[in-house]
Design a protein around this motif. Structure first.
Motif, PDB file in Angstrom:
ATOM      1  N   LYS A   1     -15.768 -62.627  88.332  1.00 40.68           N
ATOM      2  CA  LYS A   1     -15.938 -63.998  87.817  1.00 40.68           C
ATOM      3  C   LYS A   1     -17.106 -64.722  88.494  1.00 40.68           C
ATOM      4  O   LYS A   1     -17.734 -65.564  88.294  1.00 40.68           O
ATOM      5  CB  LYS A   1     -14.535 -64.959  88.173  1.00 40.68           C
ATOM      6  N   TRP A   2     -17.660 -64.052  89.598  1.00 42.75           N
ATOM      7  CA  TRP A   2     -18.692 -64.622  90.314  1.00 42.75           C
ATOM      8  C   TRP A   2     -20.000 -64.124  89.586  1.00 42.75           C
ATOM      9  O   TRP A   2     -21.252 -64.434  90.018  1.00 42.75           O
ATOM     10  CB  TRP A   2     -18.551 -64.174  91.770  1.00 42.75           C
ATOM     11  N   LEU A   3     -19.932 -62.913  88.935  1.00 40.26           N
ATOM     12  CA  LEU A   3     -21.079 -62.366  88.335  1.00 40.26           C
ATOM     13  C   LEU A   3     -22.134 -63.287  87.406  1.00 40.26           C
ATOM     14  O   LEU A   3     -23.200 -63.195  87.832  1.00 40.26           O
ATOM     15  CB  LEU A   3     -20.493 -61.290  87.162  1.00 40.26           C
ATOM     16  N   PRO A   4     -21.640 -64.443  86.685  1.00 46.02           N
ATOM     17  CA  PRO A   4     -22.591 -65.292  86.111  1.00 46.02           C
ATOM     18  C   PRO A   4     -23.482 -65.651  87.139  1.00 46.02           C
ATOM     19  O   PRO A   4     -24.403 -66.165  86.734  1.00 46.02           O
ATOM     20  CB  PRO A   4     -21.516 -66.254  85.510  1.00 46.02           C
ATOM     21  N   TRP A   5     -23.038 -66.421  88.385  1.00 44.89           N
ATOM     22  CA  TRP A   5     -23.859 -67.064  89.439  1.00 44.89           C
ATOM     23  C   TRP A   5     -24.912 -66.022  89.712  1.00 44.89           C
ATOM     24  O   TRP A   5     -26.135 -66.353  89.803  1.00 44.89           O
ATOM     25  CB  TRP A   5     -23.067 -67.473  90.616  1.00 44.89           C
ATOM     26  N   LEU A   6     -24.514 -64.835  89.829  1.00 42.61           N
ATOM     27  CA  LEU A   6     -25.514 -63.613  90.340  1.00 42.61           C
ATOM     28  C   LEU A   6     -26.585 -63.665  89.332  1.00 42.61           C
ATOM     29  O   LEU A   6     -27.682 -63.627  89.339  1.00 42.61           O
ATOM     30  CB  LEU A   6     -24.885 -62.436  90.568  1.00 42.61           C
ATOM     31  N   ILE A   7     -26.121 -63.557  88.072  1.00 38.73           N
ATOM     32  CA  ILE A   7     -27.254 -63.364  86.917  1.00 38.73           C
ATOM     33  C   ILE A   7     -28.058 -64.548  86.874  1.00 38.73           C
ATOM     34  O   ILE A   7     -29.261 -64.406  86.514  1.00 38.73           O
ATOM     35  CB  ILE A   7     -26.264 -63.092  85.626  1.00 38.73           C
ATOM     36  N   ILE A   8     -27.459 -65.728  86.732  1.00 43.80           N
ATOM     37  CA  ILE A   8     -28.502 -67.003  86.507  1.00 43.80           C
ATOM     38  C   ILE A   8     -29.482 -67.002  87.763  1.00 43.80           C
ATOM     39  O   ILE A   8     -30.487 -67.158  87.391  1.00 43.80           O
ATOM     40  CB  ILE A   8     -27.294 -68.119  86.766  1.00 43.80           C
ATOM     41  N   ALA A   9     -28.962 -66.771  89.027  1.00 45.07           N
ATOM     42  CA  ALA A   9     -29.757 -66.870  90.198  1.00 45.07           C
ATOM     43  C   ALA A   9     -30.975 -65.923  90.042  1.00 45.07           C
ATOM     44  O   ALA A   9     -32.069 -66.063  90.403  1.00 45.07           O
ATOM     45  CB  ALA A   9     -29.054 -66.585  91.536  1.00 45.07           C
ATOM     46  N   TYR A  10     -30.585 -64.570  89.564  1.00 44.46           N
ATOM     47  CA  TYR A  10     -31.542 -63.470  89.105  1.00 44.46           C
ATOM     48  C   TYR A  10     -32.511 -63.882  88.157  1.00 44.46           C
ATOM     49  O   TYR A  10     -33.710 -63.484  88.263  1.00 44.46           O
ATOM     50  CB  TYR A  10     -30.797 -62.310  89.202  1.00 44.46           C
ATOM     51  N   GLY A  11     -32.141 -64.502  87.343  1.00 43.32           N
ATOM     52  CA  GLY A  11     -33.029 -65.065  86.353  1.00 43.32           C
ATOM     53  C   GLY A  11     -33.805 -66.173  86.988  1.00 43.32           C
ATOM     54  O   GLY A  11     -35.114 -66.197  86.546  1.00 43.32           O
ATOM     55  N   LEU A  12     -33.498 -67.148  87.680  1.00 44.33           N
ATOM     56  CA  LEU A  12     -34.358 -67.984  88.362  1.00 44.33           C
ATOM     57  C   LEU A  12     -35.504 -67.388  89.130  1.00 44.33           C
ATOM     58  O   LEU A  12     -36.704 -67.692  89.132  1.00 44.33           O
ATOM     59  CB  LEU A  12     -33.624 -69.119  88.963  1.00 44.33           C
ATOM     60  N   GLU A  13     -35.080 -66.340  89.733  1.00 42.25           N
ATOM     61  CA  GLU A  13     -35.822 -65.368  90.749  1.00 42.25           C
ATOM     62  C   GLU A  13     -37.047 -64.678  89.931  1.00 42.25           C
ATOM     63  O   GLU A  13     -38.121 -64.874  90.282  1.00 42.25           O
ATOM     64  CB  GLU A  13     -34.795 -64.250  91.187  1.00 42.25           C
ATOM     65  N   GLY A  14     -36.759 -64.206  88.401  1.00 40.26           N
ATOM     66  CA  GLY A  14     -37.814 -63.758  87.702  1.00 40.26           C
ATOM     67  C   GLY A  14     -38.550 -64.833  87.153  1.00 40.26           C
ATOM     68  O   GLY A  14     -40.021 -64.688  87.195  1.00 40.26           O
ATOM     69  N   LEU A  15     -38.133 -66.047  86.922  1.00 42.91           N
ATOM     70  CA  LEU A  15     -39.005 -67.149  86.691  1.00 42.91           C
ATOM     71  C   LEU A  15     -39.940 -67.511  87.647  1.00 42.91           C
ATOM     72  O   LEU A  15     -41.087 -67.875  87.364  1.00 42.91           O
ATOM     73  CB  LEU A  15     -37.998 -68.274  86.185  1.00 42.91           C
ATOM     74  N   GLY A  16     -39.502 -67.760  88.931  1.00 45.81           N
ATOM     75  CA  GLY A  16     -40.388 -68.234  90.070  1.00 45.81           C
ATOM     76  C   GLY A  16     -41.164 -67.057  90.649  1.00 45.81           C
ATOM     77  O   GLY A  16     -42.368 -67.396  90.806  1.00 45.81           O
ATOM     78  N   TYR A  17     -40.733 -65.856  90.876  1.00 43.17           N
ATOM     79  CA  TYR A  17     -41.706 -65.003  91.607  1.00 43.17           C
ATOM     80  C   TYR A  17     -42.794 -64.558  90.991  1.00 43.17           C
ATOM     81  O   TYR A  17     -43.956 -63.930  91.374  1.00 43.17           O
ATOM     82  CB  TYR A  17     -40.750 -63.808  92.233  1.00 43.17           C
TER      83      TYR A  17
END
Length: 397
Positions: free
Chosen positions: A206-222
């Motif tokens: 159930k915590w997987l969506p938080w990881l996926i969203i955060a990883y998407g933001l990492e892609g956007l920023g880095y």
């Protein structure tokens, strides 16, 4: 079991060198050379980068949806061939429209190689009880960045920017021969019924969506730094060295980073380590805004190199342990969100650069996005109570 673990791992490393170090990231140090020769703007540079990341996004989704389980080696080899062809074509055609198409196709191939190679290598390492080798595998991106950039000044001097692309394609051909020989999937990579994965200390699904969203933001920023850091160095009068050296520093930082972050994750917990690495990266991205010197650019490049692949290692390993039964699918979905962020980042940054004639707003925005992503992961630190999240085969009695 793996017949020759060292050569198998080397095949995995070479595949990432081709797909990521050359296929994706060679664009960054070649970009200033192309801009000098073709006189296109930062906005156009951003569109070209985004085209590649759009392809990466499509490739990641396809790799997650298509039934690739039984034919991973076949699709991996096909993707390597496409990656080599598109790298070579970048040095042959000068048409902007054709370049957009070529970079898109290259992005699709890169995503397939990353997802399939990750799935093959991580699954086999898990079965062999060598999950701690994952950090060595992901160091392939750093090695690719480092070694490919070493060749760029010489290729450019002899054959101009077109020859750089063609030369890197030839290097990719040589590396592909070894990937073809050493990196193969086999039926015994599938987890058998009498084997189970130790995931008792992984976060709940159930915590997987938080990881996926955060990883998407990492892609956007880095990716803003990943696309423009060499251009920043090239356009500042403060740098007394070849701007390509900055990208070599990124590669040097990336090579040991995956091993270091994996080691820290076993001591601190994966989520806590992921949060810390993203905060550190956000500091590195913003650094040139507040302190623009030769030293700050080198430190920013080092922090960027030391975190961006480490974050990928931690996120993909964590996701695989949360959903171990279909690794290529979950890594594909995770990579798709990451790629979606990457697709948006360079376009926004390129427009901001053309509008403001400064890198500052793009860098501050990118650093803020990565920091927000880190904050979204804080809720998962409580799952790190039991240290040493590690997938390893446990034989049932």
């Amino acid at each position: 079991m793996i017949k020759n673990p060292f050569l198998f791992l080397l095949g995995g490393i070479f595949s990432l060198m081709i797909a990521m170090g050359i296929g994706r990231f060679a664009y960054t140090p070649i970009l200033p050379l192309m801009q000098d020769a073709l006189h296109f703007t930062d906005a156009v540079a951003g569109y070209l980068a985004s085209s590649n990341y759009a392809g990466y996004f499509v490739g990641a989704i396809l790799a997650g949806v298509l039934p690739l389980k039984k034919h991973k080696t076949f699709y991996l080899r096909g993707s390597l061939v496409i990656s080599i062809i598109t790298t070579c074509m970048m040095g042959i055609f000068h048409s902007y429209i054709l370049m957009l198409i070529i970079r898109f196709i290259s992005g699709v191939a890169s995503a397939f190689i990353f997802v399939l190679a990750s799935s093959i290598v991580l699954d086999k390492l898990a079965i062999s009880g060598k999950t701690n080798w994952a950090g060595y595998f992901y160091s392939g991106v750093g090695f690719g960045i480092f070694f490919s950039t070493l060749f760029i000044p010489s290729f450019n001097h002899l054959f101009k920017w077109e020859g750089v692309w063609v030369g890197l394609a030839i290097i990719s051909v040589i590396l592909t021969i070894f990937v073809w020989l050493w990196l193969k999937d086999s039926p015994n990579t599938v987890i058998k019924k009498d084997e189970q994965i130790k995931i008792t200390n992984a976060p709940p699904i159930k915590w997987l969506p938080w990881l996926i969203i955060a990883y998407g933001l990492e892609g956007l920023g880095y990716i803003v730094t990943g696309t423009f850091i060499v251009s920043i160095a090239d356009k500042t009068s403060l740098l007394s060295i070849d701007s390509a050296i900055i990208w070599i520093v990124v590669g040097l930082g990336a090579i040991p980073s995956c091993i270091i972050w994996s080691t820290l994750a076993k001591k601190w917990g994966f989520v806590k380590t992921l949060v810390f690495s993203m905060i550190l990266q956000s500091i590195g991205i913003a650094l040139p805004v507040f302190w623009l010197t030769q030293s700050s650019l080198v430190i920013s490049a080092l922090l960027f190199g030391a975190t961006f692949m480490g974050i990928t290692t931690l996120a993909t390993t964590l996701a695989r342990q949360m959903v171990p039964k279909n690794s290529s699918r979950i890594i594909g979905y995770l990579t798709a969100f990451y790629a979606a962020g990457q697709m948006i980042g360079p376009t926004i940054a390129g427009i901001l650069l053309s509008y403001t004639q400064s890198f500052n707003s793009a860098l501050i925005g990118a650093a803020s996005v990565v920091f927000i992503g880190a904050m979204l992961l804080v809720s998962g630190i409580r799952y790190d109570r039991i240290p040493n999240i590690e997938a390893s085969p446990i034989k049932s009695n």
